[in-house]
Design an enzyme around this catalytic site. Structure first.
Site, mmCIF file in Angstrom:
data_model
loop_
_atom_site.group_PDB
_atom_site.id
_atom_site.type_symbol
_atom_site.label_atom_id
_atom_site.label_comp_id
_atom_site.label_asym_id
_atom_site.label_seq_id
_atom_site.Cartn_x
_atom_site.Cartn_y
_atom_site.Cartn_z
ATOM 1 N N LEU A 187 0.246 -21.332 -3.486
ATOM 2 C CA LEU A 187 0.770 -19.972 -3.466
ATOM 3 C C LEU A 187 -0.194 -18.944 -4.039
ATOM 4 C CD1 LEU A 187 4.524 -20.492 -4.422
ATOM 5 C CD2 LEU A 187 3.512 -20.240 -2.156
ATOM 6 N N ASP A 215 -0.342 -25.145 12.665
ATOM 7 C CA ASP A 215 -0.510 -25.784 11.364
ATOM 8 C C ASP A 215 0.567 -26.844 11.216
ATOM 9 O OD1 ASP A 215 -0.569 -26.408 8.500
ATOM 10 O OD2 ASP A 215 -1.809 -24.620 8.305
ATOM 11 N N LYS A 238 4.579 -24.300 7.412
ATOM 12 C CA LYS A 238 3.722 -23.126 7.244
ATOM 13 C C LYS A 238 3.714 -22.256 8.493
ATOM 14 C CE LYS A 238 0.311 -24.854 3.905
ATOM 15 N NZ LYS A 238 -1.117 -25.218 3.727
ATOM 16 N N CYS A 280 -10.496 -27.539 -1.278
ATOM 17 C CA CYS A 280 -9.796 -26.724 -2.262
ATOM 18 C C CYS A 280 -9.090 -27.603 -3.275
ATOM 19 C CB CYS A 280 -8.789 -25.812 -1.560
ATOM 20 S SG CYS A 280 -9.550 -24.569 -0.486
ATOM 21 N N ARG A 295 -3.174 -18.456 -3.310
ATOM 22 C CA ARG A 295 -4.076 -17.926 -2.279
ATOM 23 C C ARG A 295 -3.398 -17.757 -0.923
ATOM 24 N NH1 ARG A 295 -4.829 -23.315 -2.478
ATOM 25 N NH2 ARG A 295 -5.276 -24.481 -0.561
ATOM 26 N N GLY A 348 -4.635 -20.047 3.348
ATOM 27 C CA GLY A 348 -5.183 -18.907 2.618
ATOM 28 C C GLY A 348 -5.957 -17.940 3.482
#
Length: 325
Positions: free
Chosen positions: A63, A54, A78, A177, A65, A33
């Site tokens: 999706l 990553d 990613k 998160c 963020r 994000g």
């Protein structure tokens, strides 16, 4: 130069600043994000080279963020996917995707080859590894984090104090998160601020953001912050190593619950954090290597052990198994 005409026209910017962006190499840790606005603004501005690290894959739950990705990207790397999308934004910017997380084994090689490091990872262990490596190498670090509706962004190292100088201890509970939720626009605000700080460092804008921390609270739309230029580096903190950096004579402890998902740690003694309240739990002169999934339980156990033992203690954040494995 018509692509960059609007930023070159700024008195604080100019052609020399544009040249510095074109010559810069930025390491971005994390492609989630925070990296969504960071990548778009830095690539759009003409940063010459970006290494993007990553080890995760795109998930539908991200999706809202992680706005670089689309439904067709679910399940893909990613780093690779973000690099592919950014290649269509600005051909002046070269992005090297590394489908692996930053860890203590690879951090030095990646950090020391960059002019600036951006910590966009959702992992406090990765943040401390990045900060420790940047401090040792004299490389500036822009680190940011958002959980729930709150976040911060700060400029560390490169002549300023490190992340540990501002956050010497971990909280009893580390937010995430996944566990606590997060608002997409909150991540976008902090990520945009992170991109602005990066531009300021790369182009030499004044005042420099190094030594400054900015906070943001989405509920009430409040900004805050402070400078920490004179903060002292803490003594005796706990560093991280990779599993491959353990030694045969280490006292290796796995603090995960039996059956907890994640990479295997052969030959480790399995204990709980509360076991370290007992005086008979000690490594008998060996290096203590304490491992768990995120590093939080390892940090808590290390704090208890340090209270009665002054030997060598280091931590491992094992993480999860790579998605798809």
């Amino acid at each position: 130069m018509s692509r960059y005409a609007r930023q070159i026209a700024l008195p604080e910017f100019g052609p020399a600043a544009q040249d510095r962006l074109a010559a810069a190499h930025v390491l971005i840790v994390g492609a989630g994000g925070l990296a969504a606005p960071v990548l778009q603004y830095l690539v759009g501005a003409g940063v010459g080279r970006i290494t993007l690290m990553d080890g995760d894959r795109v998930s539908v739950t991200n999706l809202h963020r992680q706005t670089l990705f689309r439904m067709d990207d679910i399940g893909k790397s990613k780093a690779d996917t973000a690099a592919h999308h950014m290649a269509h934004l600005n051909p002046d910017s070269t992005i090297m995707a590394v489908s692996a997380p930053l860890d203590p084994a690879n951090a030095s090689d990646h950090v020391t080859s960059a002019d600036l490091v951006l910590d966009c990872a959702d992992s406090f262990a990765a943040s401390y590894v990045a900060s420790d490596t940047c401090l040792a190498a004299g490389i500036p670090l822009i680190s940011a984090s958002v959980v729930g509706t709150s976040g911060y962004c700060g400029g560390f190292c490169g002549g300023a104090p490190s992340l540990r100088a501002v956050f010497p201890d971990l909280p009893e509970r580390a937010g995430s998160c996944a566990a606590d939720g997060v608002l997409g626009p909150s991540v976008g605000v902090v990520g945009s601020l992170q991109a602005q700080m990066a531009m300021a460092v790369l182009t030499g804008m004044t005042p420099a953001p190094l030594g400054q921390l900015v906070t943001f609270e989405a509920i009430g739309h409040r900004f805050g912050g402070f400078r920490f230029d004179r903060a002292h580096e803490p003594q005796g903190g706990f560093g991280f190593i990779a599993p491959a950096q353990t030694r045969p004579d280490d006292w290796l402890v796995d603090l995960r619950a039996a059956g907890e998902a994640g990479p295997a740690l052969p030959d480790a003694t399995r204990l709980q954090v509360t076991d370290f309240d007992r005086s008979d739990i000690r490594p008998d002169g060996r290096r203590a290597v304490l491992a768990c999934r995120t590093g939080l339980r390892s940090w808590q156990a290390a704090t208890r052990l340090r209270a009665r033992w002054d030997g060598d203690i280091t931590l491992i954040a094992l993480g999860d198994l790579p998605q798809g494995d």
